[in-house]
Scaffold this motif. Sequence first.
Motif, PDB file in Angstrom:
ATOM      1  N   ARG A 221     -85.125   4.768  32.954  1.00  0.00           N
ATOM      2  CA  ARG A 221     -85.916   5.593  31.763  1.00  0.00           C
ATOM      3  C   ARG A 221     -85.396   6.677  31.122  1.00  0.00           C
ATOM      4  NH1 ARG A 221     -89.971   5.426  34.383  1.00  0.00           N
ATOM      5  NH2 ARG A 221     -90.265   7.860  34.750  1.00  0.00           N
ATOM      6  N   LEU A 222     -85.026   7.625  32.055  1.00  0.00           N
ATOM      7  CA  LEU A 222     -84.619   8.954  31.525  1.00  0.00           C
ATOM      8  C   LEU A 222     -83.243   9.103  31.029  1.00  0.00           C
ATOM      9  CD1 LEU A 222     -86.146  11.064  34.372  1.00  0.00           C
ATOM     10  CD2 LEU A 222     -87.030  10.925  32.083  1.00  0.00           C
ATOM     11  N   GLY A 223     -82.385   8.102  31.604  1.00  0.00           N
ATOM     12  CA  GLY A 223     -81.049   7.944  31.272  1.00  0.00           C
ATOM     13  C   GLY A 223     -80.093   8.832  31.868  1.00  0.00           C
ATOM     14  N   THR A 224     -78.799   8.219  32.309  1.00  0.00           N
ATOM     15  CA  THR A 224     -78.034   9.095  33.050  1.00  0.00           C
ATOM     16  C   THR A 224     -76.840   9.679  32.010  1.00  0.00           C
ATOM     17  OG1 THR A 224     -76.544   7.325  33.362  1.00  0.00           O
ATOM     18  CG2 THR A 224     -78.211   7.598  35.282  1.00  0.00           C
ATOM     19  N   ASN A 225     -77.088   9.701  30.769  1.00  0.00           N
ATOM     20  CA  ASN A 225     -76.268  10.231  29.816  1.00  0.00           C
ATOM     21  C   ASN A 225     -76.924  11.506  29.384  1.00  0.00           C
ATOM     22  OD1 ASN A 225     -78.604   9.185  28.601  1.00  0.00           O
ATOM     23  ND2 ASN A 225     -77.570   8.467  26.849  1.00  0.00           N
ATOM     24  N   LEU A 226     -77.600  12.411  29.957  1.00  0.00           N
ATOM     25  CA  LEU A 226     -78.032  13.690  29.521  1.00  0.00           C
ATOM     26  C   LEU A 226     -77.292  14.678  30.501  1.00  0.00           C
ATOM     27  CD1 LEU A 226     -80.023  15.517  27.953  1.00  0.00           C
ATOM     28  CD2 LEU A 226     -81.136  15.706  29.840  1.00  0.00           C
ATOM     29  N   LEU A 227     -76.433  15.472  29.678  1.00  0.00           N
ATOM     30  CA  LEU A 227     -75.736  16.681  30.179  1.00  0.00           C
ATOM     31  C   LEU A 227     -76.319  17.880  29.750  1.00  0.00           C
ATOM     32  CD1 LEU A 227     -72.011  15.200  29.608  1.00  0.00           C
ATOM     33  CD2 LEU A 227     -73.249  15.034  31.720  1.00  0.00           C
ATOM     34  N   THR A 228     -76.084  19.093  30.583  1.00  0.00           N
ATOM     35  CA  THR A 228     -76.424  20.254  30.332  1.00  0.00           C
ATOM     36  C   THR A 228     -75.247  21.251  30.487  1.00  0.00           C
ATOM     37  OG1 THR A 228     -78.609  19.936  31.412  1.00  0.00           O
ATOM     38  CG2 THR A 228     -77.960  22.074  31.163  1.00  0.00           C
ATOM     39  N   VAL A 229     -75.218  22.158  29.475  1.00  0.00           N
ATOM     40  CA  VAL A 229     -74.030  23.095  29.288  1.00  0.00           C
ATOM     41  C   VAL A 229     -74.720  24.408  29.371  1.00  0.00           C
ATOM     42  CG1 VAL A 229     -72.066  23.922  27.796  1.00  0.00           C
ATOM     43  CG2 VAL A 229     -72.796  21.337  27.603  1.00  0.00           C
ATOM     44  N   ALA A 230     -73.935  25.229  30.102  1.00  0.00           N
ATOM     45  CA  ALA A 230     -74.582  26.674  30.356  1.00  0.00           C
ATOM     46  C   ALA A 230     -73.419  27.557  30.770  1.00  0.00           C
ATOM     47  CB  ALA A 230     -75.937  26.728  31.423  1.00  0.00           C
ATOM     48  N   SER A 231     -73.801  28.688  30.933  1.00  0.00           N
ATOM     49  CA  SER A 231     -72.595  29.571  31.369  1.00  0.00           C
ATOM     50  C   SER A 231     -72.584  29.580  32.792  1.00  0.00           C
ATOM     51  CB  SER A 231     -72.640  30.970  30.928  1.00  0.00           C
ATOM     52  OG  SER A 231     -72.409  31.034  29.548  1.00  0.00           O
ATOM     53  N   SER A 232     -71.442  29.710  33.504  1.00  0.00           N
ATOM     54  CA  SER A 232     -71.249  29.597  34.913  1.00  0.00           C
ATOM     55  C   SER A 232     -71.789  30.770  35.378  1.00  0.00           C
ATOM     56  CB  SER A 232     -69.790  29.556  35.400  1.00  0.00           C
ATOM     57  OG  SER A 232     -69.157  28.548  34.945  1.00  0.00           O
TER      58      SER A 232
ATOM     59  N   HIS B  93     -77.005  33.212  19.732  1.00  0.00           N
ATOM     60  CA  HIS B  93     -76.283  32.880  20.681  1.00  0.00           C
ATOM     61  C   HIS B  93     -77.204  31.865  21.704  1.00  0.00           C
ATOM     62  CE1 HIS B  93     -72.686  35.004  20.070  1.00  0.00           C
ATOM     63  NE2 HIS B  93     -73.502  35.985  19.437  1.00  0.00           N
ATOM     64  N   PRO B  94     -77.021  30.932  21.812  1.00  0.00           N
ATOM     65  CA  PRO B  94     -77.546  29.708  22.778  1.00  0.00           C
ATOM     66  C   PRO B  94     -77.103  30.116  24.430  1.00  0.00           C
ATOM     67  CG  PRO B  94     -76.013  28.382  21.802  1.00  0.00           C
ATOM     68  CD  PRO B  94     -75.926  29.566  21.076  1.00  0.00           C
ATOM     69  N   SER B  95     -78.226  29.805  25.307  1.00  0.00           N
ATOM     70  CA  SER B  95     -77.941  30.187  26.579  1.00  0.00           C
ATOM     71  C   SER B  95     -77.850  28.773  27.457  1.00  0.00           C
ATOM     72  CB  SER B  95     -78.893  30.823  27.168  1.00  0.00           C
ATOM     73  OG  SER B  95     -79.989  30.347  27.246  1.00  0.00           O
ATOM     74  N   ARG B  96     -78.451  27.667  26.658  1.00  0.00           N
ATOM     75  CA  ARG B  96     -78.430  26.481  27.394  1.00  0.00           C
ATOM     76  C   ARG B  96     -78.373  25.379  26.308  1.00  0.00           C
ATOM     77  NH1 ARG B  96     -79.432  24.819  32.970  1.00  0.00           N
ATOM     78  NH2 ARG B  96     -80.228  26.893  33.109  1.00  0.00           N
ATOM     79  N   ILE B  97     -77.581  24.268  26.438  1.00  0.00           N
ATOM     80  CA  ILE B  97     -77.357  23.372  25.560  1.00  0.00           C
ATOM     81  C   ILE B  97     -77.579  22.026  26.199  1.00  0.00           C
ATOM     82  CG2 ILE B  97     -76.118  22.226  23.763  1.00  0.00           C
ATOM     83  CD1 ILE B  97     -74.674  24.833  23.441  1.00  0.00           C
ATOM     84  N   TYR B  98     -78.542  21.060  25.629  1.00  0.00           N
ATOM     85  CA  TYR B  98     -78.698  19.954  26.206  1.00  0.00           C
ATOM     86  C   TYR B  98     -77.907  18.808  25.252  1.00  0.00           C
ATOM     87  CZ  TYR B  98     -82.551  22.199  28.826  1.00  0.00           C
ATOM     88  OH  TYR B  98     -83.190  23.112  29.628  1.00  0.00           O
ATOM     89  N   VAL B  99     -77.274  17.869  26.071  1.00  0.00           N
ATOM     90  CA  VAL B  99     -76.271  16.933  25.263  1.00  0.00           C
ATOM     91  C   VAL B  99     -76.883  15.459  25.631  1.00  0.00           C
ATOM     92  CG1 VAL B  99     -74.038  16.394  24.615  1.00  0.00           C
ATOM     93  CG2 VAL B  99     -74.431  18.794  25.306  1.00  0.00           C
ATOM     94  N   ARG B 100     -76.983  14.668  24.896  1.00  0.00           N
ATOM     95  CA  ARG B 100     -77.122  13.232  25.003  1.00  0.00           C
ATOM     96  C   ARG B 100     -76.031  12.314  24.411  1.00  0.00           C
ATOM     97  NH1 ARG B 100     -80.751  10.880  28.440  1.00  0.00           N
ATOM     98  NH2 ARG B 100     -82.488  12.167  27.394  1.00  0.00           N
ATOM     99  N   THR B 101     -75.187  11.667  25.332  1.00  0.00           N
ATOM    100  CA  THR B 101     -74.044  11.158  25.341  1.00  0.00           C
ATOM    101  C   THR B 101     -74.020   9.482  25.061  1.00  0.00           C
ATOM    102  OG1 THR B 101     -73.198  10.593  27.369  1.00  0.00           O
ATOM    103  CG2 THR B 101     -72.921  12.687  26.219  1.00  0.00           C
ATOM    104  N   ASP B 102     -73.017   8.931  24.388  1.00  0.00           N
ATOM    105  CA  ASP B 102     -72.737   7.454  24.859  1.00  0.00           C
ATOM    106  C   ASP B 102     -72.626   7.268  25.955  1.00  0.00           C
ATOM    107  OD1 ASP B 102     -72.008   4.644  24.811  1.00  0.00           O
ATOM    108  OD2 ASP B 102     -70.926   4.967  22.841  1.00  0.00           O
ATOM    109  N   THR B 103     -73.590   6.420  26.691  1.00  0.00           N
ATOM    110  CA  THR B 103     -73.536   6.101  28.183  1.00  0.00           C
ATOM    111  C   THR B 103     -72.125   5.964  28.741  1.00  0.00           C
ATOM    112  OG1 THR B 103     -75.773   5.157  27.947  1.00  0.00           O
ATOM    113  CG2 THR B 103     -74.581   4.792  30.135  1.00  0.00           C
ATOM    114  N   ALA B 104     -71.452   5.227  28.010  1.00  0.00           N
ATOM    115  CA  ALA B 104     -70.164   4.755  28.320  1.00  0.00           C
ATOM    116  C   ALA B 104     -69.077   5.746  28.278  1.00  0.00           C
ATOM    117  CB  ALA B 104     -69.724   3.474  27.573  1.00  0.00           C
ATOM    118  N   LEU B 105     -69.521   6.792  27.783  1.00  0.00           N
ATOM    119  CA  LEU B 105     -68.306   7.911  27.525  1.00  0.00           C
ATOM    120  C   LEU B 105     -69.093   9.234  28.120  1.00  0.00           C
ATOM    121  CD1 LEU B 105     -67.431   7.344  23.577  1.00  0.00           C
ATOM    122  CD2 LEU B 105     -66.225   6.627  25.616  1.00  0.00           C
ATOM    123  N   THR B 106     -69.938   9.068  29.083  1.00  0.00           N
ATOM    124  CA  THR B 106     -70.237  10.249  29.670  1.00  0.00           C
ATOM    125  C   THR B 106     -69.498  10.983  30.444  1.00  0.00           C
ATOM    126  OG1 THR B 106     -72.592   9.272  29.633  1.00  0.00           O
ATOM    127  CG2 THR B 106     -72.183  11.130  31.279  1.00  0.00           C
TER     128      THR B 106
END
Length: 397
Positions: free
Chosen positions: A61-72, A220-233
């Motif tokens: 339901r939620l999808g496994t194609n959600l990625l989160t980008v942030a600074s280490s 300047h963002p501090s966290r970015i949420y990214v939704r991808t094509d599932t096959a290309l995650t």
Amino acid sequence: MSPLSRLRLADLLPVATIGLRTRPGRAALSVLGVAIGIAAMVAVLGVTRSSQAQVLAQLDRLGTNLLTVASSQPKGAPEEQLPATAAASIRRTEGVTSASGTAQIPDAHVLRNDRMPANRHGGLDVRATDPELLSTLDGALLDGVFLDAATARYPVVVLGHQAATVLGIAEVTGYERVWLGERWFTVVGILRQVDLAPEIDRAALIGFEVAKSEFGYQGHPSRIYVRTDTALTEQVENMLPRAANPQNPGRTSVSQPSDVLTARQAVDDASTSLFLGLGAVALLVGGIGIANVMVISVLERRGEVGLRRALGAARRHVAAQFVVESVLLGAVGGGVGVLLGAGVTVALAVNRGWQPLIPPEAAGGGLAAAILVGTIAGLYPALRAARMAPTEALRTA
């Protein structure tokens, strides 16, 4: 020469159940011992399968194609800023279907009113975001509306689910306000819980424009949420650090929030192995109980064994009698255990709101294991009874 003794299959069952019919209490206790072990194993497998099905359904339901980008950064440290062009660059990356930036506003607290001290903010954050956040997270509103291009420039706020709970705001009336920084913001929406982004649940969300005017946000963002094509995650995950921060990609981390749910399922699997081991121990104890009952039964029925041998019963017939009796104890215990385990699974699954799932291999395997335990437990007593000499059995009866 006397003919060989014969025991018809139709006569074997009545003969083998003599001990069970004459000693029902002892037989019931033996059955209960096996049933407890089988019920434990079936219930553990059934509850685990039902729980896993719930987790998998949640992942689907939620999808496994959600990625989160942030600074280490170390866990618990304040979020560091990413380049101002990070979100736009990520949106141009092949395989990205949507991306939404958020920025944690430092030193800005969410308070129910302007009379509360700043240290009573309950761990809630103020985050600036764009209108695409809701669709990127595949989130939903509990009440009200989300930010749009028009409202993002005004002092309005959308509360995460936990933030609204902490602040005691259950619905959007148009009159509810919260104190952010040094001014009032009107609550226009409340989000439902976002399972893959807990930081959004405990945040007060405002638009980028008002964040610039009221809090000096520099873009300047501090966290970015990214939704991808599932096959290309996986491919996108490898490209995001350089897309977000071309000059220093090593300072950028990319995570997949659904891994948390997968890890939780792995923990459930480890717990399942432990409980299955405990169920196996219980089954072993039940098998020892059957063996004990059968040994005592052989000792108590020496006269019966000696009389049958004296009347012509072969050793194999005596052995078959006690083996079948032991197998029946195991089979009945297994059947009762399967029913008990299935009942526990259904009751717990319904209570938790899961779909009850009882693996056929658990039910079939549990019954087969009980029969096997019964067979093994009855072999020694059966062989001991078969070796009795008729004269000795009658003399010591």
